[in-house]
Design a protein around this motif. Structure first.
Motif, PDB file in Angstrom:
ATOM      1  N   ALA A 222       0.732  -1.151  -0.004  1.00  0.00           N
ATOM      2  CA  ALA A 222       0.037  -0.004   0.189  1.00  0.00           C
ATOM      3  C   ALA A 222       0.914   1.161  -0.064  1.00  0.00           C
ATOM      4  O   ALA A 222       0.492   2.281  -0.696  1.00  0.00           O
ATOM      5  N   GLY A 223       1.863   1.360   0.836  1.00  0.00           N
ATOM      6  CA  GLY A 223       2.720   2.339   0.918  1.00  0.00           C
ATOM      7  C   GLY A 223       3.538   2.549  -0.649  1.00  0.00           C
ATOM      8  O   GLY A 223       3.768   4.022  -0.790  1.00  0.00           O
ATOM      9  N   GLU A 224       4.119   1.552  -1.075  1.00  0.00           N
ATOM     10  CA  GLU A 224       4.771   1.684  -2.348  1.00  0.00           C
ATOM     11  C   GLU A 224       4.063   2.225  -3.458  1.00  0.00           C
ATOM     12  O   GLU A 224       4.290   3.064  -4.073  1.00  0.00           O
TER      13      GLU A 224
ATOM     14  N   TYR B 227       2.817   7.143  -6.480  1.00  0.00           N
ATOM     15  CA  TYR B 227       1.891   7.745  -7.375  1.00  0.00           C
ATOM     16  C   TYR B 227       1.583   9.060  -6.665  1.00  0.00           C
ATOM     17  O   TYR B 227       0.300   9.612  -7.217  1.00  0.00           O
ATOM     18  N   GLY B 228       2.252   9.613  -6.027  1.00  0.00           N
ATOM     19  CA  GLY B 228       2.129  10.854  -5.804  1.00  0.00           C
ATOM     20  C   GLY B 228       1.521  11.176  -4.378  1.00  0.00           C
ATOM     21  O   GLY B 228       0.747  12.496  -4.198  1.00  0.00           O
ATOM     22  N   ALA B 229       1.436  10.385  -3.527  1.00  0.00           N
ATOM     23  CA  ALA B 229       0.643  10.734  -2.071  1.00  0.00           C
ATOM     24  C   ALA B 229       1.788  11.422  -1.305  1.00  0.00           C
ATOM     25  O   ALA B 229       3.012  11.217  -1.311  1.00  0.00           O
ATOM     26  N   GLU B 230       1.324  12.242  -0.320  1.00  0.00           N
ATOM     27  CA  GLU B 230       2.048  12.913   0.503  1.00  0.00           C
ATOM     28  C   GLU B 230       2.519  12.124   1.626  1.00  0.00           C
ATOM     29  O   GLU B 230       2.185  10.960   2.008  1.00  0.00           O
ATOM     30  N   THR B 231       3.871  12.150   2.094  1.00  0.00           N
ATOM     31  CA  THR B 231       4.515  11.354   3.218  1.00  0.00           C
ATOM     32  C   THR B 231       3.751  11.205   4.296  1.00  0.00           C
ATOM     33  O   THR B 231       3.747  10.172   4.753  1.00  0.00           O
TER      34      THR B 231
ATOM     35  N   ARG C  51       8.520   7.227  -9.736  1.00  0.00           N
ATOM     36  CA  ARG C  51       7.625   8.530  -9.227  1.00  0.00           C
ATOM     37  C   ARG C  51       6.793   8.530 -10.477  1.00  0.00           C
ATOM     38  O   ARG C  51       7.248   9.388 -11.255  1.00  0.00           O
ATOM     39  N   ILE C  52       5.441   8.251 -10.547  1.00  0.00           N
ATOM     40  CA  ILE C  52       4.420   8.438 -11.668  1.00  0.00           C
ATOM     41  C   ILE C  52       3.356   8.985 -10.922  1.00  0.00           C
ATOM     42  O   ILE C  52       2.937   8.527 -10.025  1.00  0.00           O
ATOM     43  N   TYR C  53       2.750  10.160 -11.389  1.00  0.00           N
ATOM     44  CA  TYR C  53       1.810  10.741 -10.683  1.00  0.00           C
ATOM     45  C   TYR C  53       0.095  10.438 -11.438  1.00  0.00           C
ATOM     46  O   TYR C  53      -0.047  10.814 -12.567  1.00  0.00           O
ATOM     47  N   ASP C  54      -0.313   9.437 -10.595  1.00  0.00           N
ATOM     48  CA  ASP C  54      -1.748   8.879 -10.927  1.00  0.00           C
ATOM     49  C   ASP C  54      -2.539   9.023  -9.719  1.00  0.00           C
ATOM     50  O   ASP C  54      -2.660   8.058  -8.882  1.00  0.00           O
ATOM     51  N   LEU C  55      -3.302  10.367  -9.277  1.00  0.00           N
ATOM     52  CA  LEU C  55      -3.781  10.240  -7.961  1.00  0.00           C
ATOM     53  C   LEU C  55      -4.902   9.491  -7.859  1.00  0.00           C
ATOM     54  O   LEU C  55      -5.472   9.182  -6.713  1.00  0.00           O
ATOM     55  N   ASN C  56      -5.588   8.789  -8.976  1.00  0.00           N
ATOM     56  CA  ASN C  56      -6.556   7.925  -8.765  1.00  0.00           C
ATOM     57  C   ASN C  56      -6.213   6.765  -8.085  1.00  0.00           C
ATOM     58  O   ASN C  56      -6.911   6.127  -7.234  1.00  0.00           O
ATOM     59  N   LYS C  57      -5.213   6.246  -8.313  1.00  0.00           N
ATOM     60  CA  LYS C  57      -4.498   5.174  -7.681  1.00  0.00           C
ATOM     61  C   LYS C  57      -4.400   5.434  -6.101  1.00  0.00           C
ATOM     62  O   LYS C  57      -4.512   4.448  -5.362  1.00  0.00           O
ATOM     63  N   VAL C  58      -3.999   6.376  -5.598  1.00  0.00           N
ATOM     64  CA  VAL C  58      -3.784   6.875  -4.506  1.00  0.00           C
ATOM     65  C   VAL C  58      -5.258   6.710  -3.799  1.00  0.00           C
ATOM     66  O   VAL C  58      -5.317   6.342  -2.685  1.00  0.00           O
ATOM     67  N   THR C  59      -6.289   7.234  -4.289  1.00  0.00           N
ATOM     68  CA  THR C  59      -7.637   7.315  -3.753  1.00  0.00           C
ATOM     69  C   THR C  59      -8.036   5.770  -3.848  1.00  0.00           C
ATOM     70  O   THR C  59      -8.548   5.288  -2.705  1.00  0.00           O
TER      71      THR C  59
ATOM     72  N   LYS D 240      -6.362  -6.790  -3.662  1.00  0.00           N
ATOM     73  CA  LYS D 240      -6.985  -5.566  -4.188  1.00  0.00           C
ATOM     74  C   LYS D 240      -5.971  -4.530  -4.660  1.00  0.00           C
ATOM     75  O   LYS D 240      -5.876  -3.949  -5.432  1.00  0.00           O
ATOM     76  N   LEU D 241      -4.870  -4.560  -3.566  1.00  0.00           N
ATOM     77  CA  LEU D 241      -3.874  -3.740  -3.794  1.00  0.00           C
ATOM     78  C   LEU D 241      -2.752  -4.258  -5.016  1.00  0.00           C
ATOM     79  O   LEU D 241      -2.377  -3.427  -5.680  1.00  0.00           O
ATOM     80  N   ASN D 242      -2.818  -5.505  -5.175  1.00  0.00           N
ATOM     81  CA  ASN D 242      -2.045  -5.873  -6.273  1.00  0.00           C
ATOM     82  C   ASN D 242      -2.833  -5.545  -7.623  1.00  0.00           C
ATOM     83  O   ASN D 242      -2.297  -5.321  -8.492  1.00  0.00           O
ATOM     84  N   GLU D 243      -4.250  -5.590  -7.653  1.00  0.00           N
ATOM     85  CA  GLU D 243      -4.882  -5.153  -8.725  1.00  0.00           C
ATOM     86  C   GLU D 243      -4.591  -3.835  -8.953  1.00  0.00           C
ATOM     87  O   GLU D 243      -4.465  -3.409 -10.247  1.00  0.00           O
ATOM     88  N   ILE D 244      -4.533  -2.854  -7.890  1.00  0.00           N
ATOM     89  CA  ILE D 244      -4.327  -1.444  -8.033  1.00  0.00           C
ATOM     90  C   ILE D 244      -3.031  -1.280  -8.551  1.00  0.00           C
ATOM     91  O   ILE D 244      -2.717  -0.229  -9.674  1.00  0.00           O
ATOM     92  N   ALA D 245      -2.206  -2.070  -8.257  1.00  0.00           N
ATOM     93  CA  ALA D 245      -0.611  -1.661  -8.610  1.00  0.00           C
ATOM     94  C   ALA D 245      -0.475  -2.358 -10.336  1.00  0.00           C
ATOM     95  O   ALA D 245       0.458  -1.477 -10.994  1.00  0.00           O
ATOM     96  N   LYS D 246      -1.143  -3.292 -10.683  1.00  0.00           N
ATOM     97  CA  LYS D 246      -1.193  -3.795 -12.034  1.00  0.00           C
ATOM     98  C   LYS D 246      -1.956  -3.249 -13.102  1.00  0.00           C
ATOM     99  O   LYS D 246      -2.017  -3.263 -14.097  1.00  0.00           O
TER     100      LYS D 246
END
Length: 252
Positions: free
Chosen positions: A14-16, A21-25, A74-82, A104-110
């Motif tokens: 989840a953290g990776e 994809y651009g989340a704040e620290t 680092r790729i910016y896709d805030l949808n994946k962060v959501t 679910k996290l694997n699905e989001i990552a791929k």
């Protein structure tokens, strides 16, 4: 695999995703701590930088577990962060367990980006044309700004793919965009070179790193805030240098 190891994999994945994809620290640290505590672990500590994640927690009666991972992309896709935030909420509230969360996290990552690449390129061209007009350009300047903005977006994607150096890719893309704008004005397609160049560079402005830098600094994460600010400054310098080189070569 023990339950602690499985939970460690869930949290780090989840953290990776969030860091890539651009989340704040501070958001990443809070998410990991909430998930680990919801799973029943104690003494949960997380430390996130712009390139790595450290996580440790204790399982009552079985000792502590600690692990770290390095994140270079680092790729910016805030949808994946959501989407990751939604998975963490479902886990914390008990709607899903570790296995389901990990799947679910694997699905989001791929999963591919929320928008196809061709649409991103077209949107960059439209943004370039729009900003060119907003900054004082004429309707005549919108077409060359669209063309140059489209080309700049394509160049950024392609150069990052092959060079693996973000700042160099942005430098070359800005140089090519500036050169295309100068060429189009020279053949009479556009009229106001300054407004065209401003328009095509606006999609390259590091808005997400700059915003995250300020938010991290405000929340007290000074290491991450300063490093993200440095990333934004280097990006801005790369863009400015590329355009300056094009102007210096073709207009002097």
């Amino acid at each position: 695999m023990s339950r602690a190891d499985k939970m460690m994999d869930v949290c780090l994945l989840a953290g990776e995703i969030m860091l890539t994809y651009g989340a704040e620290t501070y958001r990443i640290e809070e998410t990991l701590e909430r998930m680990a505590k919801a799973a029943g672990f104690v003494n949960v500590h997380s430390f996130v930088t712009t390139t790595g994640i450290f996580l440790s927690f204790d399982e009552v009666g079985k000792g502590d577990t600690m692990q770290m991972i390095r994140v270079d992309d680092r790729i910016y896709d805030l949808n994946k962060v959501t989407l990751v935030n939604q998975v963490s909420r479902e886990f914390v509230t008990g709607e899903i367990d570790e296995e389901v969360a990990y799947d679910k996290l694997n699905e989001i990552a791929k999963a591919p980006m929320n928008y196809p690449v061709w649409l991103v390129h077209i949107a960059s061209g439209v943004a370039g044309a729009g900003f060119s007009y907003l900054f004082g350009g004429s309707l005549r300047d919108m077409l060359p700004a669209f063309i140059a903005g489209f080309i700049v977006s394509v160049c950024v994607f392609k150069f990052q793919e092959y060079l693996k150096v973000k700042f160099f890719a942005e430098f070359i893309s800005a140089f090519i965009g500036g050169s295309v704008a100068i060429g189009l004005v020279y053949i009479g397609v556009g009229a106001n070179l300054d407004q065209i160049i401003i328009g095509i560079l606006m999609p390259l402005v590091p808005g997400v790193p700059l915003t995250n830098s300020v938010r991290d600094l405000i929340s007290g994460d000074y290491v991450a805030g300063v490093s993200r600010g440095a990333e934004a400054i280097l990006t801005a310098l790369s863009i400015a240098t590329g355009v300056a080189l094009a102007i210096g070569l073709f207009l002097t």
